[in-house]
Design an enzyme around this catalytic site. Structure first.
Site, PDB file in Angstrom:
ATOM      1  CG  HIS A   1      65.350 -43.462  91.499  1.00 43.52           C
ATOM      2  ND1 HIS A   1      63.878 -43.343  91.566  1.00 43.52           N
ATOM      3  CD2 HIS A   1      65.776 -42.477  91.057  1.00 43.52           C
ATOM      4  CE1 HIS A   1      63.734 -41.902  90.934  1.00 43.52           C
ATOM      5  NE2 HIS A   1      65.012 -41.563  91.001  1.00 43.52           N
ATOM      6  CG  ASP A   2      61.608 -46.211  92.284  1.00 44.70           C
ATOM      7  OD1 ASP A   2      61.493 -47.196  93.618  1.00 44.70           O
ATOM      8  OD2 ASP A   2      62.048 -45.257  92.930  1.00 44.70           O
TER       9      ASP A   2
ATOM     10  N   GLY B   1      64.831 -42.643  86.376  1.00 44.53           N
ATOM     11  CA  GLY B   1      63.663 -43.236  87.365  1.00 44.53           C
ATOM     12  C   GLY B   1      62.414 -43.592  87.047  1.00 44.53           C
TER      13      GLY B   1
END
Length: 260
Positions: A121-122, A139
């Site tokens: 994520h991200d 992440g």
């Protein structure tokens, strides 16, 4: 729907370009947008608010756009944007973003993501990035253009890897890596410059010489790593060295891998 195999499951709301190909037993969620000339092999799962750029090929059993592997994720808006002409191989996983990271995971153009690798994520992944088999990008990481991450390697959350750097196989990277750096050893150590990559890209000999001198100064100069970089910036006239200086002076949530 033209180009979509009869066994594929496409939820209402998904947008698939007429020139795209969706193979057998694929599952496409309602929030997915698939661009021109995209090819999905069999058994690909794409979910969430996910955009796939033109000319990208995704191989069997990849799972793209699922919710983040983050216990803080509470179902907020989560997006994954994948650029053009990427090759995403078997069993690759790429997750959408979280509120704490801006809500977006982004993949650039012309990347190669080999079998079993993970993009969390991200993460922000640049152009022409190669992530080799079973490597994991945690992440909030930033991988700039032309980075190569070797097989079975791991990159810690919030780490930045500068343009043109290379990470050797079976390496754990816990701190930022300067542009054009070479990292190897099980607990990643900055062990030089990616000279092979620089030569392959046709970088002028004078710039490579300047980079080697800059690396020597960062390795053996007086003061802290940050102060050495600051002095280097005041002295250099090489755009490549300036790129390293700007990277070191930039904002980061991690320390740096420093030359040994």
């Amino acid at each position: 729907m033209a180009g979509v195999h009869p066994s594929a499951v496409v939820e209402d709301g998904a947008r698939i370009d007429p020139t795209a190909t969706v193979g057998p037993f694929c599952v496409i969620g309602a929030g997915v947008e698939i661009g021109p000339e995209v090819e999905l092999k069999s058994h690909v799962v794409i979910s969430g608010q996910t955009t796939i750029g033109a000319g990208t090929t995704i191989f069997s059993f990849a799972v793209i756009g699922e919710v983040p592997q983050d216990l803080k994720f509470k179902g907020e808006d989560s997006r994954l944007i994948i650029g053009e002409r990427n090759r995403i191989r078997e069993h690759v996983t790429m997750n959408g973003g979280t509120e704490g990271g801006g809500g977006v995971t982004k993949i650039g153009d012309d990347g190669l993501f080999m079998a079993g690798c993970h993009i969390a994520h991200d993460a922000m992944i640049g152009d022409r990035v190669i992530v080799v088999n079973s490597a994991a990008i945690a992440g909030h990481c930033v991988l700039e253009d032309d980075v190569i991450v070797g097989g079975l390697s791991g990159v810690h959350q919030f780490v930045r890897i500068g343009r043109g750097a290379i990470i050797g196989a079976v390496t754990m990277v816990t701190n930022d890596v300067i542009p054009y750096g070479l990292v190897q050893a099980p607990r990643g150590e900055l062990d030089g410059l990616n000279l092979v990559g620089l030569k392959r890209r046709g970088v002028a000999r004078s710039d490579i010489t300047a980079l080697r001198a800059a690396f020597q100064m960062l390795a053996q100069g007086d003061g802290t790593f940050h102060s050495r970089a600051e002095r280097l910036g005041a002295e250099t006239d090489s755009d490549y060295v300036r790129e390293i200086v700007d990277f070191v002076m930039g904002e980061s949530d991690r320390h740096f891998l420093t030359p040994r």
